[in-house]
Write a protein that holds these residues in place. Structure first.
Motif, PDB file in Angstrom:
ATOM      1  N   CYS A  87      59.976  29.539 -97.115  1.00 14.97           N
ATOM      2  CA  CYS A  87      59.370  28.669 -95.870  1.00 14.97           C
ATOM      3  C   CYS A  87      59.303  29.832 -94.811  1.00 14.97           C
ATOM      4  O   CYS A  87      59.508  30.827 -94.656  1.00 14.97           O
ATOM      5  CB  CYS A  87      60.640  27.773 -95.280  1.00 14.97           C
ATOM      6  SG  CYS A  87      61.490  26.629 -96.583  1.00 14.97           S
ATOM      7  N   GLY A  88      58.074  29.375 -94.033  1.00 17.01           N
ATOM      8  CA  GLY A  88      57.827  30.051 -92.768  1.00 17.01           C
ATOM      9  C   GLY A  88      57.340  31.583 -92.971  1.00 17.01           C
ATOM     10  O   GLY A  88      56.512  31.713 -93.837  1.00 17.01           O
ATOM     11  N   THR A  89      57.891  32.301 -92.164  1.00 17.68           N
ATOM     12  CA  THR A  89      57.504  33.805 -92.404  1.00 17.68           C
ATOM     13  C   THR A  89      57.572  34.241 -93.656  1.00 17.68           C
ATOM     14  O   THR A  89      56.795  35.029 -93.899  1.00 17.68           O
ATOM     15  CB  THR A  89      58.327  34.542 -91.129  1.00 17.68           C
ATOM     16  OG1 THR A  89      57.868  34.107 -89.892  1.00 17.68           O
ATOM     17  CG2 THR A  89      58.251  35.971 -91.416  1.00 17.68           C
ATOM     18  N   SER A  90      58.879  33.720 -94.377  1.00 21.09           N
ATOM     19  CA  SER A  90      59.079  34.322 -95.690  1.00 21.09           C
ATOM     20  C   SER A  90      58.056  33.845 -96.410  1.00 21.09           C
ATOM     21  O   SER A  90      57.659  34.635 -97.648  1.00 21.09           O
ATOM     22  CB  SER A  90      60.631  33.777 -96.258  1.00 21.09           C
ATOM     23  OG  SER A  90      61.480  34.281 -95.441  1.00 21.09           O
ATOM     24  N   THR A  95      64.123  34.685 -98.796  1.00 28.98           N
ATOM     25  CA  THR A  95      64.736  34.230 -97.665  1.00 28.98           C
ATOM     26  C   THR A  95      65.359  35.246 -96.659  1.00 28.98           C
ATOM     27  O   THR A  95      66.348  35.879 -97.201  1.00 28.98           O
ATOM     28  CB  THR A  95      65.531  32.976 -98.057  1.00 28.98           C
ATOM     29  OG1 THR A  95      66.355  32.757 -97.091  1.00 28.98           O
ATOM     30  CG2 THR A  95      66.386  33.325 -99.232  1.00 28.98           C
ATOM     31  N   GLN A  96      65.193  35.268 -95.582  1.00 27.24           N
ATOM     32  CA  GLN A  96      66.086  35.997 -94.835  1.00 27.24           C
ATOM     33  C   GLN A  96      67.560  35.748 -94.972  1.00 27.24           C
ATOM     34  O   GLN A  96      68.285  36.475 -95.081  1.00 27.24           O
ATOM     35  CB  GLN A  96      65.611  36.354 -93.419  1.00 27.24           C
ATOM     36  CG  GLN A  96      65.873  37.077 -92.409  1.00 27.24           C
ATOM     37  CD  GLN A  96      67.684  36.959 -91.869  1.00 27.24           C
ATOM     38  OE1 GLN A  96      68.556  37.605 -92.021  1.00 27.24           O
ATOM     39  NE2 GLN A  96      67.809  35.537 -91.384  1.00 27.24           N
ATOM     40  N   SER A  97      67.705  34.654 -94.354  1.00 24.01           N
ATOM     41  CA  SER A  97      69.084  34.031 -94.205  1.00 24.01           C
ATOM     42  C   SER A  97      69.733  33.739 -95.598  1.00 24.01           C
ATOM     43  O   SER A  97      71.178  33.882 -95.696  1.00 24.01           O
ATOM     44  CB  SER A  97      69.112  32.596 -93.451  1.00 24.01           C
ATOM     45  OG  SER A  97      68.277  31.752 -94.229  1.00 24.01           O
ATOM     46  N   THR A 101      68.304  28.780 -96.315  1.00 21.76           N
ATOM     47  CA  THR A 101      67.292  27.709 -96.105  1.00 21.76           C
ATOM     48  C   THR A 101      67.472  26.478 -96.948  1.00 21.76           C
ATOM     49  O   THR A 101      67.168  27.009 -98.195  1.00 21.76           O
ATOM     50  CB  THR A 101      65.959  28.178 -95.830  1.00 21.76           C
ATOM     51  OG1 THR A 101      66.104  29.290 -94.908  1.00 21.76           O
ATOM     52  CG2 THR A 101      64.811  27.250 -95.705  1.00 21.76           C
ATOM     53  N   VAL A 137      65.488  34.637 -83.317  1.00 19.65           N
ATOM     54  CA  VAL A 137      65.014  33.612 -83.949  1.00 19.65           C
ATOM     55  C   VAL A 137      63.801  33.989 -84.726  1.00 19.65           C
ATOM     56  O   VAL A 137      63.544  33.542 -85.664  1.00 19.65           O
ATOM     57  CB  VAL A 137      65.136  32.280 -83.298  1.00 19.65           C
ATOM     58  CG1 VAL A 137      64.312  31.182 -83.673  1.00 19.65           C
ATOM     59  CG2 VAL A 137      66.472  31.852 -82.926  1.00 19.65           C
ATOM     60  N   SER A 191      61.402  35.746 -86.847  1.00 22.44           N
ATOM     61  CA  SER A 191      61.752  37.142 -87.929  1.00 22.44           C
ATOM     62  C   SER A 191      60.624  37.977 -87.575  1.00 22.44           C
ATOM     63  O   SER A 191      59.292  37.805 -87.513  1.00 22.44           O
ATOM     64  CB  SER A 191      61.196  36.241 -89.218  1.00 22.44           C
ATOM     65  OG  SER A 191      61.921  37.242 -90.302  1.00 22.44           O
ATOM     66  N   LYS A 247      53.899  33.672 -84.978  1.00 23.52           N
ATOM     67  CA  LYS A 247      54.961  34.538 -84.030  1.00 23.52           C
ATOM     68  C   LYS A 247      54.609  33.891 -82.745  1.00 23.52           C
ATOM     69  O   LYS A 247      55.331  33.593 -81.825  1.00 23.52           O
ATOM     70  CB  LYS A 247      54.739  36.060 -84.082  1.00 23.52           C
ATOM     71  CG  LYS A 247      55.328  36.412 -85.189  1.00 23.52           C
ATOM     72  CD  LYS A 247      56.696  36.964 -85.205  1.00 23.52           C
ATOM     73  CE  LYS A 247      57.488  35.612 -85.933  1.00 23.52           C
ATOM     74  NZ  LYS A 247      57.886  35.765 -87.231  1.00 23.52           N
ATOM     75  N   GLU A 285      55.461  30.250 -82.094  1.00 26.05           N
ATOM     76  CA  GLU A 285      57.060  30.116 -81.923  1.00 26.05           C
ATOM     77  C   GLU A 285      57.531  30.584 -80.599  1.00 26.05           C
ATOM     78  O   GLU A 285      58.650  29.749 -80.005  1.00 26.05           O
ATOM     79  CB  GLU A 285      57.717  31.064 -82.952  1.00 26.05           C
ATOM     80  CG  GLU A 285      57.754  30.590 -84.484  1.00 26.05           C
ATOM     81  CD  GLU A 285      58.461  31.484 -85.273  1.00 26.05           C
ATOM     82  OE1 GLU A 285      59.425  31.092 -85.486  1.00 26.05           O
ATOM     83  OE2 GLU A 285      57.955  32.763 -85.540  1.00 26.05           O
TER      84      GLU A 285
HETATM   85  C1  F6R Z   1      59.732  32.654 -88.361  1.00 26.02           C
HETATM   86  C2  F6R Z   1      60.874  32.111 -88.716  1.00 26.02           C
HETATM   87  C3  F6R Z   1      60.965  30.924 -89.829  1.00 26.02           C
HETATM   88  C4  F6R Z   1      61.709  31.569 -90.962  1.00 26.02           C
HETATM   89  C5  F6R Z   1      61.887  30.203 -91.958  1.00 26.02           C
HETATM   90  C6  F6R Z   1      62.714  30.819 -93.325  1.00 26.02           C
HETATM   91  O1  F6R Z   1      60.014  33.638 -87.293  1.00 26.02           O
HETATM   92  O2  F6R Z   1      61.969  32.660 -88.432  1.00 26.02           O
HETATM   93  O3  F6R Z   1      59.853  30.328 -90.122  1.00 26.02           O
HETATM   94  O4  F6R Z   1      61.015  32.287 -91.798  1.00 26.02           O
HETATM   95  O5  F6R Z   1      62.934  29.229 -91.364  1.00 26.02           O
HETATM   96  O6  F6R Z   1      63.896  31.140 -92.844  1.00 26.02           O
HETATM   97  P1  F6R Z   1      64.532  32.131 -94.376  1.00 26.02           P
HETATM   98  O7  F6R Z   1      63.814  33.347 -94.550  1.00 26.02           O
HETATM   99  O8  F6R Z   1      65.990  32.493 -93.601  1.00 26.02           O
HETATM  100  O9  F6R Z   1      64.609  31.371 -95.525  1.00 26.02           O
END
Ligand code: F6R
Length: 365
Positions: free
Chosen positions: A58-61, A105-107, A110, A156, A158, A242, A245
């Motif tokens: 999702c999103g940046t990832s 995914t960073q976190s 998600t 917040v 990324s 970016k 957001e």
């Molecule tokens: C953008 C941002 C979000 C995350 C998205 C996925 O700056 O932070 O678009 O990239 O919510 O999050 P993760 O990578 O944690 O799955």
């Protein structure tokens, strides 16, 4: 904890030479001209039979996934698709038996990415994760994966996770390339280019004062376009995200040539276009796209290579980044784009680290 930086986002932007080094540490092997990973939990024999890769996020990832798609196709000649996790989870796409899924995914928490991954696993496909947070749900539930080792990302928006995801995808592209047709010499060249990257990112950070000046010039605009082609198309999407957001400015990213199919109608003297246009295969074509915007009175900010005077002649404002291999361009060009969003948000008085309506990890559908 902020180490003298005004915000976590800025601190994390500046950490990138180091986080990129950490993403590569111990993973490049010159003897076999490939990348090595400790936790894929699949043998080379198993990975060799993979004939299709799906990247979901999702999103940046998801933007990192788009960069990865170009890399994997170029190095490994494998068919790759990038799917929004929120779509993939309900789509029931036909997947051939030798399809491998990567969840990016960073976190690692998600919910849509987790659900998409569970659905593909349920069908019996191998699923690997590209995660930052060690021990997160997606890292634990996947069959194996690669950690980013970027350290905690607190802002917040990324930043460092994105560039590390791109680096890990480059390592995977090298690995899959070397399982297939990429030669020893070509593999070594990729390693050389990766090893030079942290210093080049350091140089890209030197654009900060130019960017701050440019931010001052355009911070009151309410619409921006971000345009790039090939590897720099996902960089344009990420630059636009970016800005949206953290500064609440409407921004859209497009492949530069798509603009004449509609978005060019938005161009006026108050709508800047940010062109991501380092030298490369489509450079001349992007310059032509830039001329089209200028002809309609739109201001142009261009991210160009050092020494490039041609683009500088067309653009109103230029930012210079070092010359890197095409597959590394989105990493180097995203640095000034992160800084541009940051400085505009600060000038508009926005809460950079905690933008309204957003959460660091999205654990509801
Ligand atoms: C953008 C941002 C979000 C995350 C998205 C996925 O700056 O932070 O678009 O990239 O919510 O999050 P993760 O990578 O944690 O799955």
């Amino acid at each position: 904890e902020l180490d003298g930086f005004a915000h976590y986002m800025l601190k994390e932007i500046y950490e990138q030479p180091e986080t990129i080094r950490n993403a590569m540490r111990g993973r490049l092997n010159r003897d076999s001209a490939t990348a090595v990973f400790g936790g894929l939990n699949l043998t080379a024999q198993q990975l060799r039979t993979i004939d299709r890769i799906v990247l979901t996020a999702c999103g940046t990832s998801w933007h990192a996934g788009l960069v990865g798609e170009y890399m994997l196709e170029a190095f490994a000649r494998l068919p790759v698709e990038v799917e929004y996790a929120s779509e993939l989870r309900y789509r029931n796409p036909p997947l051939s038996s030798n399809t491998l899924l990567f969840a990016i995914t960073q976190s690692g928490e998600t919910i849509d990415t987790l659900a998409a991954m569970r659905e593909v696993m349920r069908k019996g496909h191998p699923v690997l994760s590209i995660c930052n947070v060690v021990g997160s749900t997606i890292a634990r539930e996947s069959d194996g994966g690669v950690y980013l080792h970027a350290g905690p990302e607190i802002g917040v928006a990324s930043t460092k996770a994105f560039t590390s995801q791109c680096v890990v995808l480059a390592l995977l592209a090298l690995y899959f390339g070397r399982l297939h047709h990429l030669s020893y010499e070509a593999g070594l060249r990729v390693i050389d280019e990766l090893e030079a990257l942290p210093d080049q990112v350091e140089q890209a950070l030197e654009t900060n004062s130019d960017i701050r000046r440019i931010a001052g010039k355009y911070s009151r605009c309410n619409n921006f376009l971000y345009l790039g082609r090939q590897y720099n198309f996902p960089a344009a999407l990420e630059g636009a995200l970016k800005l949206k957001e953290i500064s609440y400015i409407h921004a859209e990213g497009y492949p530069a040539a798509e603009m004449k199919h509609g978005p060019i109608a938005l161009v006026d003297e108050n709508t800047p276009s940010v062109f991501v246009v380092p030298r490369g295969g489509v450079y001349e074509k992007v310059l032509a796209n830039m001329e089209e915007i200028k002809a309609r009175g739109g201001p142009v900010i261009a991210i160009v290579n050092r020494g490039d005077e041609e683009a500088a002649e067309i653009a109103d404002d230029v930012v210079h980044v070092p010359v890197v291999a095409d597959f590394l361009q989105p990493i180097v060009t995203s640095i000034p784009l992160q800084l541009l969003a940051y400085h505009i948000a600060v000038l508009r008085g926005c809460d950079v680290d905690k933008p309204r309506n957003l959460a660091k990890s999205v654990t509801v559908e």
